[in-house]
Design an enzyme around this catalytic site. Structure first.
Site, PDB file in Angstrom:
ATOM      1  N   SER A 165       9.686  -1.064   1.987  1.00  0.00           N
ATOM      2  CA  SER A 165       9.609  -1.476   0.583  1.00  0.00           C
ATOM      3  C   SER A 165       8.331  -1.017  -0.111  1.00  0.00           C
ATOM      4  O   SER A 165       8.259  -1.073  -1.339  1.00  0.00           O
ATOM      5  CB  SER A 165       9.738  -2.999   0.463  1.00  0.00           C
ATOM      6  N   HIS A 219       3.878  -4.466  -1.480  1.00  0.00           N
ATOM      7  CA  HIS A 219       4.815  -4.244  -2.584  1.00  0.00           C
ATOM      8  C   HIS A 219       4.079  -3.765  -3.834  1.00  0.00           C
ATOM      9  O   HIS A 219       4.449  -2.753  -4.450  1.00  0.00           O
ATOM     10  CB  HIS A 219       5.550  -5.553  -2.908  1.00  0.00           C
TER      11      HIS A 219
END
Length: 290
Positions: A165, A219
């Site tokens: 991610s 992230h």
């Protein structure tokens, strides 16, 4: 104590398509008539097996199966399996294992983890790769993973981190940069795009508060990496460039260089010396209950 395994779950929404003119990173494409799509095209728009995003996703599935074969517990890879295959671990990186800044994007902690990450990156990635071209998309994907992992380990070196991610959120950063650069040209699409951004920010915050194992720094760093590199690589027509276009590109280059240098110094030169997990080797892994 055992390292905290940082997971990376991706939200399922897809950014709304930008109206004309062609986005600043777009590669020149030959216009072809669109064929009506079925369920597959609904779930994964612009699905194409002859793409980088498909191949890297299949490689990530292969890596996940390999991590299970190396050692698993309750259907998930053991921590030592992930470590031996290249998970991010600050003390190891400080001792020169810089490949651990790239390999974590190929590893996942459990079946739900890899499902959400791969579904998201393919759902948004097929269209982006078609738009930007394979080489530019590959560069964006890999750089976002690298810088996301680097900033994450510089911020908190004492965690075992895996997940794609950092790259997935990087694609969102690329899209955000496109919106910023073409903001004056978007017209009536602005409210819809603003609402989508609000939804994404809310989703990210909720995920980070619900699960303590989500690597929020990874992230955010991946998204920042995508945002900066997209501005650096942007090639807008002169009559579409905002007045601050040149300054934005120069600032993005300077910020990116500063982040890389400072984070490498923090992670390698000033990183912790230990502890180092005693997991054996990839050919002779130590059998642990976790």
């Amino acid at each position: 104590g055992a390292a905290l395994l940082k997971l990376s779950m991706m939200p399922m929404a897809v950014p709304p398509s930008l109206p004309t003119p062609v986005p600043p990173l777009a590669a020149v494409q030959t216009t072809q008539p669109q064929q009506p799509g079925g369920l597959l095209d609904l779930l994964l728009p612009n699905f194409n097996t002859d793409t980088f995003i498909w191949r890297v996703s299949m490689l990530q599935i292969t890596e996940y199966i390999g991590s299970l074969l190396l050692g698993s517990a309750y259907g998930s890879p053991k921590l030592c399996s992930l470590y031996l295959l290249g998970a991010s671990w600050g003390p190891a990186i400080a001792q020169g294992a810089v490949w651990r800044l790239m390999l974590p994007m190929m590893l996942h902690a459990n079946a739900l983890h890899i499902f959400f990450n791969l579904f998201f990156q393919m759902r948004i990635g097929f269209g982006m790769e078609k738009q930007f071209g394979r080489r530019k998309f590959c560069l964006l994907y890999m750089f976002c993973g690298f810088l996301g992992n680097l900033l994450s380990v510089a911020f908190d070196p004492m965690k075992l981190a895996v997940g794609a991610s950092t790259s997935g959120f990087g694609l969102l950063g690329v899209w955000a940069a496109e919106v910023l650069l073409t903001w004056e040209l978007l017209g009536e699409s602005r409210p819809r795009i603003f609402l989508w951004f609000a939804f994404m920010v809310t989703s990210c915050v909720m995920m980070s508060t619900i699960s303590p194992n989500v690597d929020f720094v990874g992230h955010a760093a991946g998204m920042l990496a995508g945002f900066l590199l997209a501005i650096i690589l942007a090639d807008m027509r002169e009559d579409h460039q905002p007045s601050w276009y040149g300054k934005a590109k120069m600032s993005a280059k300077n910020v990116t260089a500063l982040l890389i240098i400072a984070s490498l110094v923090r992670a390698i030169t000033l990183g912790p010396d230990g502890p180092m997990p005693f997991c054996g080797t990839i050919f002779h892994p130590r059998q642990l209950p976790f």
